[in-house]
Design a protein around this motif. Structure first.
Motif, short mmCIF file in Angstrom:
data_model
loop_
_atom_site.label_atom_id
_atom_site.label_comp_id
_atom_site.label_asym_id
_atom_site.label_seq_id
_atom_site.Cartn_x
_atom_site.Cartn_y
_atom_site.Cartn_z
N PHE A 1 2.71 18.16 -14.93
CA PHE A 1 1.88 17.77 -13.78
C PHE A 1 0.49 18.39 -13.84
O PHE A 1 0.34 19.56 -14.20
N PRO B 1 -3.52 17.48 -11.54
CA PRO B 1 -4.21 16.53 -10.67
C PRO B 1 -4.85 15.37 -11.44
O PRO B 1 -4.91 14.25 -10.95
N GLU B 2 -5.30 15.67 -12.65
CA GLU B 2 -5.90 14.62 -13.49
C GLU B 2 -4.86 13.57 -13.87
O GLU B 2 -5.18 12.38 -13.97
N GLY C 1 4.23 11.50 -9.99
CA GLY C 1 3.65 12.84 -10.11
C GLY C 1 4.72 13.92 -10.00
O GLY C 1 4.70 14.92 -10.73
N PHE C 2 5.68 13.69 -9.10
CA PHE C 2 6.78 14.64 -8.92
C PHE C 2 7.64 14.72 -10.17
O PHE C 2 8.04 15.81 -10.61
N LEU D 1 0.83 -1.22 0.00
CA LEU D 1 0.00 0.00 0.00
C LEU D 1 0.86 1.26 0.00
O LEU D 1 0.61 2.19 -0.77
N MET D 2 1.86 1.28 0.88
CA MET D 2 2.72 2.46 0.98
C MET D 2 3.59 2.61 -0.28
O MET D 2 3.84 3.73 -0.73
N VAL E 1 2.88 6.64 -6.82
CA VAL E 1 2.01 7.69 -7.38
C VAL E 1 2.62 9.07 -7.13
O VAL E 1 2.68 9.92 -8.03
N PHE E 2 3.11 9.29 -5.90
CA PHE E 2 3.71 10.59 -5.57
C PHE E 2 4.97 10.86 -6.40
O PHE E 2 5.12 11.93 -6.98
N LEU F 1 -2.40 12.62 -12.03
CA LEU F 1 -2.25 11.75 -10.86
C LEU F 1 -3.36 10.72 -10.80
O LEU F 1 -3.13 9.57 -10.42
N GLY G 1 1.39 4.15 -2.93
CA GLY G 1 1.24 5.59 -2.70
C GLY G 1 2.51 6.35 -3.04
O GLY G 1 2.46 7.44 -3.65
N THR G 2 3.66 5.78 -2.68
CA THR G 2 4.94 6.42 -2.98
C THR G 2 5.18 6.48 -4.48
O THR G 2 5.69 7.48 -5.01
#
Lengths: 308, 239
Positions: free
Chosen positions: A185, A187-188, A176-177, A165-166, A172-173, A190, A169-170
């Motif tokens: 970048f 929001p869409e 995105g970065f 899970l983490m 995705v972040f 992401l 999330g990492t």
């Protein structure tokens, strides 16, 4: 004379370190008491517990043999018989459903019994599987008369859901970065990354399930498969982080992490999940394991392309 | 063999109604007459103009004047002094008072989310819906992770989780306000974003662990989940 007998044959399968109760056969033998040679069996009334004081039918043949079945004690027969039949069927089916649910969807809290030390050690095992010197077999313990696996906090080889899970999330972040650094970048974007990641996770789980099925129908809880499939995101995080730091390192890190993930899955699946597989076709096993390892590369490539 | 039953005959009175029940006739009551002793609102209507209604004294129905009524925010359950105290407690990352956050509320978090959206709007980014959606998803994610890690003893409810997460958005709001005066994509904003994310993470982790028991041994794991959430929000500010 018993009307309903449920015969449940359970066979204990001991493969490797896992002891499982397998329900091989369930069937119901229903002996129907009814009209025999023109009269109703008197044993019915004894077993079914007809109405108190109800007269038993005479032994002489009757013109309408079903006439008495719906009057007097016959209503007790129908109520009792169908009631017992329905209760037995519903009871057994609910047991069957419960056993299947517990088999495939085990307690989710089991997968979150982790601590800091476990997470550090597990990340080392996932990212550097060739450095893992210990065994790859899960530790079992007797609980309530049967063997069950120890939770992740006590066993480095147990699957957990915290790291996947983490890591997801990492991933995705970080992706995105990296998109932000490229000036792409939004929001869409992401949201698209999130969706693609979930799709890859699902397909990876399906691949593992398919491999298990092809290797003799071994059964593993779905959350186990989800955990093993989700570990791929840890490698992806390393690759994407490498791309952020130095863009050219990505082309070295992506195949490397894919190879490590493939090796980790092969080692894990071979000793943990295939312990339950019936059959000894080892060459077929090895080919399927190799295929599963090679499939990590297209998955990693797709996840890497998602952030560009 | 047929059984015979002696059934007593059933006698019905003529007309289908029992004769011994007395006929009750409905008497209509008199129309409503106001009681002159009750202190109703009295209207003094002069010949020229209307005057404002005069309420009765303190001994009747209209006993409470406008002066004695509680403020509208308090009546709606929005405790502004408490929101201010909670905000001040979060502004100091080294000494957070968890007791203030025992009583969860959504007014403060909503205020911060709206402020965050407004600062983003000033930067030319329309992110109101995205921020609100992400907060809800992040709160649910944190709620699931925390309660799973805490096991059977996990007592964090979703309402409190949203409240804590929203209050800890305050550093992100400050970051979005400061980003208006900083060059976009520069190293300075990256450094500031890192500091503010760590600030938010520290406060949020501390509150979660202190308020919801059985989370102390998982402090690092919860901190990473919080860190991820606030890093995602910082992406909206940075880029």
């Amino acid at each position: 004379m018993k009307f309903f007998e449920a015969l449940v044959v359970r066979r204990r399968c001991l493969r490797g370190s896992s002891l499982k109760l397998r329900e091989e056969m369930k069937f119901f033998k229903v002996q129907r008491g009814g009209v025999r040679r023109g009269f109703i069996c008197t044993a019915m009334y004894d077993n079914m517990g007809g109405q108190a004081g109800a007269p038993k039918p005479p032994f002489n043949p009757q013109p309408n043999p079903f006439g008495n079945a719906f009057s007097g004690a016959g209503s007790g027969l129908i109520r009792g018989g169908l009631g017992a039949y329905g209760e037995r069927i519903l009871g057994s089916s609910s047991e069957y459903v419960q056993s299947n649910i517990s088999r495939y969807f085990s307690d989710p809290q089991y997968y979150f019994q982790v601590n800091d030390q476990y997470v550090r050690n597990k990340l080392k095992v996932v990212l550097f599987p060739f450095l893992h010197r210990g065994h790859w077999t899960r530790i079992t313990e007797p609980v309530g008369g049967r063997l069950s696996y120890k939770p992740p906090v006590y066993d480095i080889n147990a699957p957990d859901l915290y790291i996947p899970l983490m890591a997801f999330g990492t991933y995705v972040f970080l992706t995105g970065f990296s998109l932000g650094l490229l000036g792409k970048f939004s929001p869409e974007a992401l949201t698209v990354l999130f969706t693609k990641g979930v799709i890859v996770w699902f397909i990876q789980g399906l691949v593992l399930k398919l491999v298990l099925y092809l290797l003799g129908g071994a059964e593993a809880p779905l959350l186990d498969l989800a955990a093993y499939a989700g570990y791929a995101f840890t490698g992806m995080c390393v690759a994407v982080l490498g791309r952020i730091v130095w863009s050219y390192s990505y082309y070295f890190l992506l195949p490397w992490t894919g190879l490590c993930m493939g090796m980790f899955l092969v080692k894990t699946m071979k000793r943990v999940l295939f312990a339950e597989v019936r059959g000894n076709d080892s060459s077929r096993h090895h080919y399927l394991l190799l295929l599963m390892a090679l499939l990590q590369f297209p998955f990693f490539f797709y996840l890497g392309r998602a952030g560009v | 063999m047929a059984k015979e039953f002696n059934v007593p005959p059933v006698m019905f009175p003529s007309g289908g109604n029992p004769s011994n029940i007395p006929q009750q006739r409905y008497r209509p009551t008199a129309p409503f007459q106001p009681n002159p002793n009750l202190p109703f609102i009295s209207f003094d209507v002069p010949s020229t103009s209307f005057s404002a209604p005069v309420f009765g004294g303190n001994n009747g129905i209209g006993g409470m004047g406008f002066e004695d009524e509680p403020p509208l925010l308090e009546e709606l359950g929005i405790n502004t002094p408490q929101i201010w105290r909670k905000t001040k407690s979060i502004l100091n990352p080294f000494r957070v008072n968890p007791n203030l956050h025992e009583d969860a509320d959504l007014s403060g978090p909503f205020l911060f989310i709206v402020a965050f959206g407004l600062f983003q709007l000033l930067a030319g980014k329309f992110h109101f819906g995205i921020i609100l959606g992400w907060v809800i998803v992040a709160a649910m994610f944190l709620y699931v992770v925390f309660n799973m890690l805490a096991g059977r003893n996990g007592n964090l409810d979703l309402y409190r989780c949203v409240s804590i997460l929203g209050y800890c958005m305050l550093p992100m709001v400050i970051l979005s306000a400061m980003s208006l005066f900083l060059p976009q994509g520069g190293m300075l904003i990256f450094g500031l974003a890192g500091i503010y994310v760590i600030w938010s993470t520290r406060v949020c982790t501390r509150l979660l662990v202190e308020l919801a028991s059985c989370g102390d041994e998982h402090r690092g794991l919860i901190a990473y989940a919080c860190f991820l959430i606030y890093m995602l929000f910082s992406l909206l500010v940075i880029f």
